[in-house]
Design a protein around this motif. Structure first.
Motif, PDB file in Angstrom:
ATOM      1  N   LEU A 135      13.181  15.590  -5.297  1.00 15.05           N
ATOM      2  CA  LEU A 135      14.382  15.123  -4.607  1.00 15.05           C
ATOM      3  C   LEU A 135      14.857  13.770  -5.116  1.00 15.05           C
ATOM      4  CD1 LEU A 135      13.635  16.360  -0.992  1.00 15.05           C
ATOM      5  CD2 LEU A 135      15.144  17.374  -2.724  1.00 15.05           C
ATOM      6  N   MET A 136      14.083  13.150  -5.992  1.00 15.44           N
ATOM      7  CA  MET A 136      14.531  11.938  -6.677  1.00 15.44           C
ATOM      8  C   MET A 136      15.150  12.313  -8.028  1.00 15.44           C
ATOM      9  SD  MET A 136      13.771   9.368  -4.723  1.00 15.44           S
ATOM     10  CE  MET A 136      13.589   7.900  -5.679  1.00 15.44           C
ATOM     11  N   VAL A 137      14.442  13.149  -8.797  1.00 14.08           N
ATOM     12  CA  VAL A 137      14.923  13.445 -10.151  1.00 14.08           C
ATOM     13  C   VAL A 137      16.063  14.461 -10.173  1.00 14.08           C
ATOM     14  CG1 VAL A 137      12.705  12.837 -11.201  1.00 14.08           C
ATOM     15  CG2 VAL A 137      13.208  15.221 -10.739  1.00 14.08           C
ATOM     16  N   GLY A 138      16.136  15.378  -9.202  1.00 15.94           N
ATOM     17  CA  GLY A 138      17.243  16.338  -9.173  1.00 15.94           C
ATOM     18  C   GLY A 138      18.594  15.638  -9.109  1.00 15.94           C
ATOM     19  N   PRO A 139      18.833  14.847  -8.063  1.00 12.75           N
ATOM     20  CA  PRO A 139      20.106  14.132  -8.008  1.00 12.75           C
ATOM     21  C   PRO A 139      20.225  13.060  -9.091  1.00 12.75           C
ATOM     22  CG  PRO A 139      18.751  13.633  -6.075  1.00 12.75           C
ATOM     23  CD  PRO A 139      18.055  14.702  -6.842  1.00 12.75           C
ATOM     24  N   GLY A 140      19.087  12.516  -9.528  1.00 16.32           N
ATOM     25  CA  GLY A 140      19.123  11.525 -10.609  1.00 16.32           C
ATOM     26  C   GLY A 140      19.644  12.132 -11.896  1.00 16.32           C
ATOM     27  N   TRP A 141      19.038  13.238 -12.341  1.00 21.77           N
ATOM     28  CA  TRP A 141      19.527  13.893 -13.561  1.00 21.77           C
ATOM     29  C   TRP A 141      20.973  14.320 -13.391  1.00 21.77           C
ATOM     30  CZ3 TRP A 141      17.684  12.681 -17.809  1.00 21.77           C
ATOM     31  CH2 TRP A 141      16.321  12.585 -18.056  1.00 21.77           C
ATOM     32  N   HIS A 142      21.291  14.904 -12.245  1.00 23.21           N
ATOM     33  CA  HIS A 142      22.651  15.377 -12.006  1.00 23.21           C
ATOM     34  C   HIS A 142      23.662  14.233 -12.174  1.00 23.21           C
ATOM     35  CE1 HIS A 142      25.274  18.330  -9.612  1.00 23.21           C
ATOM     36  NE2 HIS A 142      26.066  17.355 -10.006  1.00 23.21           N
ATOM     37  N   MET A 143      23.392  13.114 -11.525  1.00 22.26           N
ATOM     38  CA  MET A 143      24.343  11.995 -11.584  1.00 22.26           C
ATOM     39  C   MET A 143      24.386  11.367 -12.974  1.00 22.26           C
ATOM     40  SD  MET A 143      26.570  10.807  -9.623  1.00 22.26           S
ATOM     41  CE  MET A 143      27.800   9.599 -10.086  1.00 22.26           C
ATOM     42  N   HIS A 144      23.215  11.204 -13.600  1.00 16.68           N
ATOM     43  CA  HIS A 144      23.206  10.633 -14.955  1.00 16.68           C
ATOM     44  C   HIS A 144      23.961  11.542 -15.925  1.00 16.68           C
ATOM     45  CE1 HIS A 144      20.819   7.019 -14.550  1.00 16.68           C
ATOM     46  NE2 HIS A 144      19.981   7.669 -13.758  1.00 16.68           N
ATOM     47  N   LEU A 145      23.814  12.853 -15.794  1.00 16.75           N
ATOM     48  CA  LEU A 145      24.539  13.765 -16.682  1.00 16.75           C
ATOM     49  C   LEU A 145      26.037  13.769 -16.379  1.00 16.75           C
ATOM     50  CD1 LEU A 145      22.039  16.736 -16.993  1.00 16.75           C
ATOM     51  CD2 LEU A 145      22.483  14.892 -18.631  1.00 16.75           C
ATOM     52  N   ALA A 155      36.539  10.436 -19.314  1.00 15.64           N
ATOM     53  CA  ALA A 155      36.974  10.642 -17.930  1.00 15.64           C
ATOM     54  C   ALA A 155      36.464   9.517 -17.028  1.00 15.64           C
ATOM     55  CB  ALA A 155      36.453  11.990 -17.426  1.00 15.64           C
ATOM     56  N   GLU A 156      37.072   9.403 -15.882  1.00 21.68           N
ATOM     57  CA  GLU A 156      36.631   8.446 -14.863  1.00 21.68           C
ATOM     58  C   GLU A 156      35.506   9.071 -14.049  1.00 21.68           C
ATOM     59  OE1 GLU A 156      37.812   5.262 -14.257  1.00 21.68           O
ATOM     60  OE2 GLU A 156      38.909   5.534 -16.137  1.00 21.68           O
ATOM     61  N   ILE A 157      34.645   8.233 -13.497  1.00 25.49           N
ATOM     62  CA  ILE A 157      33.586   8.716 -12.611  1.00 25.49           C
ATOM     63  C   ILE A 157      33.450   7.738 -11.458  1.00 25.49           C
ATOM     64  CG2 ILE A 157      31.732   7.602 -13.915  1.00 25.49           C
ATOM     65  CD1 ILE A 157      30.202  10.360 -13.174  1.00 25.49           C
ATOM     66  N   GLY A 158      33.118   8.279 -10.303  1.00 26.23           N
ATOM     67  CA  GLY A 158      32.960   7.445  -9.115  1.00 26.23           C
ATOM     68  C   GLY A 158      31.684   6.626  -9.179  1.00 26.23           C
ATOM     69  N   PRO A 159      31.451   5.809  -8.157  1.00 28.32           N
ATOM     70  CA  PRO A 159      30.268   4.946  -8.114  1.00 28.32           C
ATOM     71  C   PRO A 159      28.958   5.736  -8.229  1.00 28.32           C
ATOM     72  CG  PRO A 159      31.841   4.284  -6.429  1.00 28.32           C
ATOM     73  CD  PRO A 159      32.336   5.580  -7.010  1.00 28.32           C
ATOM     74  N   PHE A 160      28.092   5.266  -9.119  1.00 32.37           N
ATOM     75  CA  PHE A 160      26.827   5.951  -9.388  1.00 32.37           C
ATOM     76  C   PHE A 160      26.021   6.186  -8.113  1.00 32.37           C
ATOM     77  CE2 PHE A 160      22.286   6.045 -10.208  1.00 32.37           C
ATOM     78  CZ  PHE A 160      22.198   7.045 -11.159  1.00 32.37           C
ATOM     79  N   TRP A 161      25.775   5.131  -7.356  1.00 36.88           N
ATOM     80  CA  TRP A 161      24.881   5.256  -6.202  1.00 36.88           C
ATOM     81  C   TRP A 161      25.485   6.115  -5.099  1.00 36.88           C
ATOM     82  CZ3 TRP A 161      20.137   4.725  -7.164  1.00 36.88           C
ATOM     83  CH2 TRP A 161      19.669   3.759  -8.060  1.00 36.88           C
ATOM     84  N   ASP A 162      26.788   6.074  -4.912  1.00 37.71           N
ATOM     85  CA  ASP A 162      27.421   6.926  -3.905  1.00 37.71           C
ATOM     86  C   ASP A 162      27.211   8.394  -4.280  1.00 37.71           C
ATOM     87  OD1 ASP A 162      28.240   4.474  -2.943  1.00 37.71           O
ATOM     88  OD2 ASP A 162      30.375   4.822  -3.288  1.00 37.71           O
ATOM     89  N   GLY A 163      27.375   8.706  -5.563  1.00 40.39           N
ATOM     90  CA  GLY A 163      27.140  10.066  -6.039  1.00 40.39           C
ATOM     91  C   GLY A 163      25.693  10.483  -5.876  1.00 40.39           C
ATOM     92  N   TRP A 164      24.774   9.581  -6.208  1.00 42.97           N
ATOM     93  CA  TRP A 164      23.353   9.901  -6.090  1.00 42.97           C
ATOM     94  C   TRP A 164      22.987  10.214  -4.640  1.00 42.97           C
ATOM     95  CZ3 TRP A 164      18.977   8.208  -3.626  1.00 42.97           C
ATOM     96  CH2 TRP A 164      17.765   8.681  -4.122  1.00 42.97           C
ATOM     97  N   LEU A 165      23.470   9.400  -3.697  1.00 40.62           N
ATOM     98  CA  LEU A 165      23.156   9.637  -2.283  1.00 40.62           C
ATOM     99  C   LEU A 165      23.733  10.972  -1.800  1.00 40.62           C
ATOM    100  CD1 LEU A 165      23.659   6.041  -0.894  1.00 40.62           C
ATOM    101  CD2 LEU A 165      21.516   7.356  -0.871  1.00 40.62           C
TER     102      LEU A 165
END
Length: 177
Positions: A135-145, A155-165
């Motif tokens: 549950l740490m690496v799933g959203p981590g990889w998703h957001m980093h990718l 392209a634009e991307i929203g705030p990293f931490w908001d996406g991760w949460l």
């Protein structure tokens, strides 16, 4: 995945302790390889750290997630401004595949496959030790990718931490026990 233009953005467990996640990115393949292996380019979406391109070579990854997006969003409790991890390359086939250790939570493989004018990137994280780590690496990889896809597409991307949460809540449902 049914065709080369459709990739589910979510990671899935292909075995009880293996997470696989893919992205279809604009090519060419060599360009994406640079984003995976060169410190200055990798820092733009994941973590910096010089890699000597040979099997057995040690290296250090240095995360500064607050620098990935502007604004970065609100960093969750328990995450520092910087994180360092010692790794070692375990498999190398430039510019198609690189695998390395992932500290105390298994190993990671990046595979690149040309798909017309695009590149299919497959990230496989094996030997995940427990659900908490998943549950740490799933959203981590998703957001980093997602950040990588934005960087290579312009392209634009929203705030990293908001996406991760947001993604952590989604992965909690998707990676059911």
């Amino acid at each position: 995945m049914s065709d080369a233009t459709t990739v589910d953005p979510y990671g899935l467990l292909t075995e009880p302790a293996t997470l696989k996640i893919q992205r279809l990115l604009p090519g060419p393949l060599e360009r994406i390889w640079v984003y995976l292996t060169e410190s200055d380019m990798r820092r733009k979406w994941l973590a910096s750290g010089f890699m000597e391109m040979k099997v057995g070579a040690p290296f250090e990854l240095v995360w500064r997630n607050n620098e990935l997006t502007d604004p970065p969003g609100q960093r969750p409790e328990g995450f520092g401004e910087e994180h360092r991890m010692q790794s070692r390359i375990t498999e190398l086939n430039p510019p198609h595949k690189i695998s390395f250790t992932w500290q105390n939570s298994g190993d990671v493989t990046f595979e690149l496959e040309p798909k017309d004018d695009k590149v299919l990137l497959t990230v496989t994280h094996r030997r995940l030790p427990d659900r908490r780590t998943m549950l740490m690496v799933g959203p981590g990889w998703h957001m980093h990718l997602d950040v990588l896809a934005a960087r290579v597409s312009g392209a634009e991307i929203g705030p990293f931490w908001d996406g991760w949460l947001r993604l952590q809540k989604e992965y909690e449902k998707r990676l059911a026990t």
